[in-house]
Design an enzyme around this catalytic site. Structure first.
Site, PDB file in Angstrom:
ATOM      1  N   ASN A   9      33.138  30.056  37.328  1.00 51.37           N
ATOM      2  CA  ASN A   9      32.697  30.959  38.401  1.00 51.37           C
ATOM      3  C   ASN A   9      31.600  31.832  37.800  1.00 51.37           C
ATOM      4  O   ASN A   9      31.890  32.754  37.042  1.00 51.37           O
ATOM      5  CB  ASN A   9      33.885  31.810  38.874  1.00 51.37           C
ATOM      6  CG  ASN A   9      33.458  32.886  39.859  1.00 51.37           C
ATOM      7  OD1 ASN A   9      32.344  32.862  40.375  1.00 51.37           O
ATOM      8  ND2 ASN A   9      34.357  33.831  40.119  1.00 51.37           N
ATOM      9  N   LYS A  11      29.706  33.906  39.244  1.00 48.60           N
ATOM     10  CA  LYS A  11      29.522  35.202  39.906  1.00 48.60           C
ATOM     11  C   LYS A  11      28.021  35.439  40.132  1.00 48.60           C
ATOM     12  O   LYS A  11      27.293  34.484  40.388  1.00 48.60           O
ATOM     13  CB  LYS A  11      30.188  36.323  39.097  1.00 48.60           C
ATOM     14  CG  LYS A  11      31.619  35.949  38.699  1.00 48.60           C
ATOM     15  CD  LYS A  11      32.421  37.081  38.171  1.00 48.60           C
ATOM     16  CE  LYS A  11      33.826  36.564  37.834  1.00 48.60           C
ATOM     17  NZ  LYS A  11      34.724  37.609  37.405  1.00 48.60           N
ATOM     18  N   HIS A  94      38.156  35.502  46.386  1.00 54.28           N
ATOM     19  CA  HIS A  94      38.168  36.051  45.026  1.00 54.28           C
ATOM     20  C   HIS A  94      38.460  37.554  45.099  1.00 54.28           C
ATOM     21  O   HIS A  94      38.032  38.238  46.029  1.00 54.28           O
ATOM     22  CB  HIS A  94      36.816  35.794  44.355  1.00 54.28           C
ATOM     23  CG  HIS A  94      36.826  36.118  42.894  1.00 54.28           C
ATOM     24  ND1 HIS A  94      36.710  37.406  42.433  1.00 54.28           N
ATOM     25  CD2 HIS A  94      36.987  35.330  41.804  1.00 54.28           C
ATOM     26  CE1 HIS A  94      36.791  37.385  41.103  1.00 54.28           C
ATOM     27  NE2 HIS A  94      36.962  36.143  40.702  1.00 54.28           N
ATOM     28  N   GLU A  96      37.210  40.011  43.650  1.00 56.61           N
ATOM     29  CA  GLU A  96      36.013  40.862  43.759  1.00 56.61           C
ATOM     30  C   GLU A  96      35.530  40.917  45.208  1.00 56.61           C
ATOM     31  O   GLU A  96      35.043  41.951  45.669  1.00 56.61           O
ATOM     32  CB  GLU A  96      34.907  40.345  42.820  1.00 56.61           C
ATOM     33  CG  GLU A  96      35.234  40.668  41.367  1.00 56.61           C
ATOM     34  CD  GLU A  96      34.649  39.693  40.356  1.00 56.61           C
ATOM     35  OE1 GLU A  96      33.753  38.905  40.698  1.00 56.61           O
ATOM     36  OE2 GLU A  96      35.127  39.719  39.199  1.00 56.61           O
ATOM     37  N   GLU A 166      44.901  34.469  39.915  1.00 57.67           N
ATOM     38  CA  GLU A 166      44.059  35.330  39.078  1.00 57.67           C
ATOM     39  C   GLU A 166      44.556  36.769  39.129  1.00 57.67           C
ATOM     40  O   GLU A 166      44.171  37.533  40.022  1.00 57.67           O
ATOM     41  CB  GLU A 166      42.611  35.289  39.576  1.00 57.67           C
ATOM     42  CG  GLU A 166      41.959  33.931  39.480  1.00 57.67           C
ATOM     43  CD  GLU A 166      40.448  34.060  39.343  1.00 57.67           C
ATOM     44  OE1 GLU A 166      39.917  33.546  38.363  1.00 57.67           O
ATOM     45  OE2 GLU A 166      39.819  34.694  40.202  1.00 57.67           O
ATOM     46  N   GLY A 172      37.875  39.597  33.659  1.00 61.71           N
ATOM     47  CA  GLY A 172      36.743  40.255  32.999  1.00 61.71           C
ATOM     48  C   GLY A 172      37.157  41.371  32.054  1.00 61.71           C
ATOM     49  O   GLY A 172      36.333  42.188  31.638  1.00 61.71           O
ATOM     50  N   SER A 212      40.019  36.018  32.139  1.00 57.16           N
ATOM     51  CA  SER A 212      39.712  36.043  30.710  1.00 57.16           C
ATOM     52  C   SER A 212      40.093  34.768  29.961  1.00 57.16           C
ATOM     53  O   SER A 212      40.442  34.823  28.785  1.00 57.16           O
ATOM     54  CB  SER A 212      40.342  37.270  30.041  1.00 57.16           C
ATOM     55  OG  SER A 212      39.811  38.463  30.599  1.00 57.16           O
TER      56      SER A 212
HETATM   57  P1  PGA Z   1      36.775  36.017  33.772  1.00 51.92           P
HETATM   58  O1  PGA Z   1      36.639  35.819  35.356  1.00 51.92           O
HETATM   59  O2  PGA Z   1      37.066  34.655  33.202  1.00 51.92           O
HETATM   60  O3  PGA Z   1      35.441  36.550  33.323  1.00 51.92           O
HETATM   61  O4  PGA Z   1      37.892  36.961  33.548  1.00 51.92           O
HETATM   62  C1  PGA Z   1      37.492  34.952  36.060  1.00 51.92           C
HETATM   63  C2  PGA Z   1      37.223  35.023  37.537  1.00 51.92           C
HETATM   64  O5  PGA Z   1      36.932  36.118  38.046  1.00 51.92           O
HETATM   65  O6  PGA Z   1      37.291  34.001  38.248  1.00 51.92           O
END
Ligand code: PGA
Length: 250
Positions: A9, A11, A94, A96, A166, A172, A212
């Site tokens: 992803n 982003k 997601h 976010e 998630e 992140g 992560s």
């Molecule tokens: P990350 O993001 O691996 O940077 O923690 C995962 C995601 O938001 O899908």
């Protein structure tokens, strides 16, 4: 046997040139599509360029889609528009998007239905916040998110849906959930699919862990019985690291 998945992803990262450089760098280094679904979910503006150059072992996905067929939704992209880019997958719900763009369990459900109607395969995200985890509400949150997300979805469509667990506190932050914790939550999601649909449906549906994931943690996560792959943000941005993740996932 469920085929493993490694989905990046990106982003809001990478210009067109950076994205193309990545695609050329990974092109002949990914496992065969018979062994793994390797997916990159990229910003909408470069999807068509990526699809044209994806090669045989990489699939391309979007990060969002609107649920309406068309209309007065400035800045949004309809499922029909998305499907003309040739992408196969789309991330829906997601955390976010839920946090910054007011997505709710209801809009997630509408988006899944709209995507399926246009032959796009949803990667549906769910997961609890730190506060919810610490107050033992993880199952309650997953219950609500999954039952609402899948409301009114036919059993036949489940094979085109991927679920991504998630936990928000792990995204992140560098704070990866322990493999046992991630497996327990993915197993719980599987039990919800069993309850809402059927035992075979639960056996077949692919459930990913995200938050992560790194080249260091991926093998242990993938070894868990209920985890079929990863949805990876940060570690998917670098081509070497994405190749390593994919190869460790099989
Ligand atoms: P990350 O993001 O691996 O940077 O923690 C995962 C995601 O938001 O899908």
């Amino acid at each position: 046997m469920r085929k493993p998945v490694m989905a990046g992803n990106w982003k809001m990262n990478k210009t067109r040139d950076e994205a193309l450089e990545f695609i050329y760098a990974v092109s002949d280094k990914l496992p065969s599509v018979n062994q793994l679904d390797s997916i990159i979910c990229a910003p909408a503006i470069i999807l068509r360029d990526l699809v044209k150059r994806q090669g045989s072992n990489l699939k391309i996905g979007a990060q969002n889609v609107h649920f309406a067929e068309s209309g007065a939704y400035t800045g949004e992209i309809s499922p029909a528009m998305l499907s003309t880019t040739g992408v196969e997958y789309v991330i829906i719900g997601h955390s976010e998007r839920r946090a910054y763009f007011n997505e709710t369990d209801e809009t997630v459900n509408l988006k899944i239905k709209a995507a399926l109607a246009h032959q796009l395969k949803p990667i549906v995200c769910c997961g609890e916040s730190l506060e919810e985890r610490e107050t033992n509400k993880t199952h309650e949150v997953l219950d609500r998110q999954i039952s609402k997300a899948l409301e009114g979805i036919d059993k036949e469509d489940l094979s085109n849906i991927i679920i991504a667990y998630e936990p928000i506190w792990a995204i992140g932050t560098g704070k990866v959930a322990s493999a046992e914790m991630a497996d327990e939550a993915c197993g719980y999601i599987r039990s919800l699919v069993k309850k809402q649909y059927c035992p075979a449906c639960a056996e077949e549906i692919r459930i990913l862990y995200g938050g992560s994931v790194s080249t260091k943690s991926v093998s242990e996560l993938m070894a868990q019985p209920n985890i079929d792959g990863g949805l990876v943000g940060g570690a998917s941005l670098n081509s070497e690291s994405f190749i390593e993740l994919c190869n460790k996932a099989i």
